[in-house]
Design a protein around this motif. Structure first.
Motif, PDB file in Angstrom:
ATOM      1  N   SER A   1      37.628 -14.606  39.940  1.00  0.00           N
ATOM      2  CA  SER A   1      38.688 -15.616  39.900  1.00  0.00           C
ATOM      3  C   SER A   1      38.236 -16.835  39.089  1.00  0.00           C
ATOM      4  O   SER A   1      39.045 -17.473  38.424  1.00  0.00           O
ATOM      5  N   SER A   2      36.925 -17.128  39.131  1.00  0.00           N
ATOM      6  CA  SER A   2      36.403 -18.230  38.304  1.00  0.00           C
ATOM      7  C   SER A   2      36.525 -17.906  36.823  1.00  0.00           C
ATOM      8  O   SER A   2      36.916 -18.764  36.023  1.00  0.00           O
ATOM      9  N   ILE A   3      36.165 -16.672  36.462  1.00  0.00           N
ATOM     10  CA  ILE A   3      36.208 -16.275  35.050  1.00  0.00           C
ATOM     11  C   ILE A   3      37.644 -16.311  34.532  1.00  0.00           C
ATOM     12  O   ILE A   3      37.902 -16.717  33.401  1.00  0.00           O
ATOM     13  N   ARG A   4      38.582 -15.913  35.395  1.00  0.00           N
ATOM     14  CA  ARG A   4      39.984 -15.925  34.968  1.00  0.00           C
ATOM     15  C   ARG A   4      40.462 -17.341  34.676  1.00  0.00           C
ATOM     16  O   ARG A   4      41.384 -17.545  33.882  1.00  0.00           O
ATOM     17  N   GLY A   5      39.817 -18.318  35.324  1.00  0.00           N
ATOM     18  CA  GLY A   5      40.208 -19.709  35.095  1.00  0.00           C
ATOM     19  C   GLY A   5      39.628 -20.315  33.823  1.00  0.00           C
ATOM     20  O   GLY A   5      40.023 -21.408  33.414  1.00  0.00           O
ATOM     21  N   ILE A   6      38.690 -19.616  33.181  1.00  0.00           N
ATOM     22  CA  ILE A   6      38.092 -20.147  31.940  1.00  0.00           C
ATOM     23  C   ILE A   6      39.100 -19.963  30.806  1.00  0.00           C
ATOM     24  O   ILE A   6      39.668 -18.874  30.638  1.00  0.00           O
ATOM     25  N   SER A   7      39.324 -21.044  30.032  1.00  0.00           N
ATOM     26  CA  SER A   7      40.405 -20.961  29.039  1.00  0.00           C
ATOM     27  C   SER A   7      40.017 -20.158  27.794  1.00  0.00           C
ATOM     28  O   SER A   7      40.785 -19.326  27.319  1.00  0.00           O
TER      29      SER A   7
END
Length: 312
Positions: A224-230
């Motif tokens: 979920s953190s990686i998905r938040g990286i733009s």
């Protein structure tokens, strides 16, 4: 003492190993010897790279060097004895040898599981809390995590081995495996094994399931953190630091689960055991170093210096 019904004492077991065929023995010997040497050398290289290069003195590589050490010991618990038995064409292992092998096997296997869990936590902190990474994963915490893994693993291994000691074994002393495997030994006993089965089951759920849930939780958070990286590049960079660990965890856990949940215990469990006792320790260094620029660089520097030294 460990007396049998007819008052004779059991002093040894027979490890049946893989193949009864005499003609196949040299092939089995060569196959395992080469896998064992690759495993030991590969893991030694990672330890060498870590200790020789200050760039690698980070929590991630500290845990990796520990994992490499454990993998060498883990595969050395079973394979040399098996090779010796093939070489001398004997299947014998003494009672004391069997209990000792059992203790160390459970010990190193448990340590493997705990270290993989610690490494998942390390990746979780690195990706989900990058600004606080060096504060959280300080040398003291890293040392404590490894120490805790050793202590838990020792306690589990002591418990499992000590409750095998009171078991009495009748005339059936053939272990259909290439090492003294706990489940197989419990099955051979002719005294009551209810307590042993309960302890194996509870330890399996707590010490196998607990870390596994921890690893899954870490990776859910990481994803979920990686998905938040733009940026796509940022996503790739974050993900690529986890790929090696995911591969190693999947390989280890899938094979271990395969062994313990395969109802047909004989041949399939032998071949799946080879996966996690020999193949996984052999592949780990490759998985980690092939995808890893830092380790390649460290090894290049290490061997460059060595060759320069020899040439001078």
């Amino acid at each position: 003492g460990f007396l049998l019904r007819n008052d004779t004492q059991i002093s040894e077991f027979l490890l049946l190993g893989f193949s009864e065929e005499q003609g196949l023995q040299p092939l089995v010997f060569g196959f395992f010897l080469s896998m064992y040497l690759i495993a030991v050398l590969g893991n030694l290289l990672i330890i060498l790279a870590y200790s020789s290069d200050s760039h690698l003195h980070t929590p991630m590589y500290f845990f990796l060097a520990n994992l490499s050490f454990v993998d060498i010991c883990f595969t050395s618990t079973t394979v040399p004895k098996m090779l010796w038995n093939i070489w001398t064409q004997s299947k014998v292992i003494t009672y004391a040898g069997c209990i000792t092998q059992l203790f160390f096997f459970i010990f190193w296997a448990g340590l493997d599981v705990f270290l993989l869990t610690v490494m998942a936590y390390d990746r979780f902190v690195a990706i989900c809390h990058p600004l606080y990474y060096m504060v959280i994963m300080n040398p003291r915490l890293c040392g404590l995590l490894v120490l805790g893994s050793w202590v838990l693993s020792t306690l589990n291994s002591l418990l499992q081995s000590l409750i095998v000691l009171p078991l009495s074994f009748c005339t059936e002393v053939e272990i259909p495996h290439f090492f003294c495997e706990l489940n197989q030994m419990i099955q051979l006993a002719c005294s009551d094994t209810y307590l042993n089965n309960m302890v194996v089951y509870v330890a399996g759920v707590l010490l196998g399931g607990g870390p596994f849930i921890g690893i899954l939780y870490s990776y859910c958070k990481i994803v979920s953190s990686i998905r938040g990286i733009s940026s796509a590049q940022g996503k790739y960079k974050a993900f690529s630091t986890c790929v090696s660990h995911i591969s190693v965890v999947s390989l280890f856990y899938c094979t271990v689960l395969g062994v313990y949940f395969s109802s047909t215990v004989t041949h399939s469990s032998r071949s799946t055991s080879v996966m996690y006792t020999v193949v996984t320790p052999m592949l780990n260094p490759f998985i980690y170093s092939l995808r890893n620029k830092d380790i390649k660089e460290a090894l290049r520097r290490l061997f460059g210096m060595t060759f320069d030294h020899w040439l001078l």
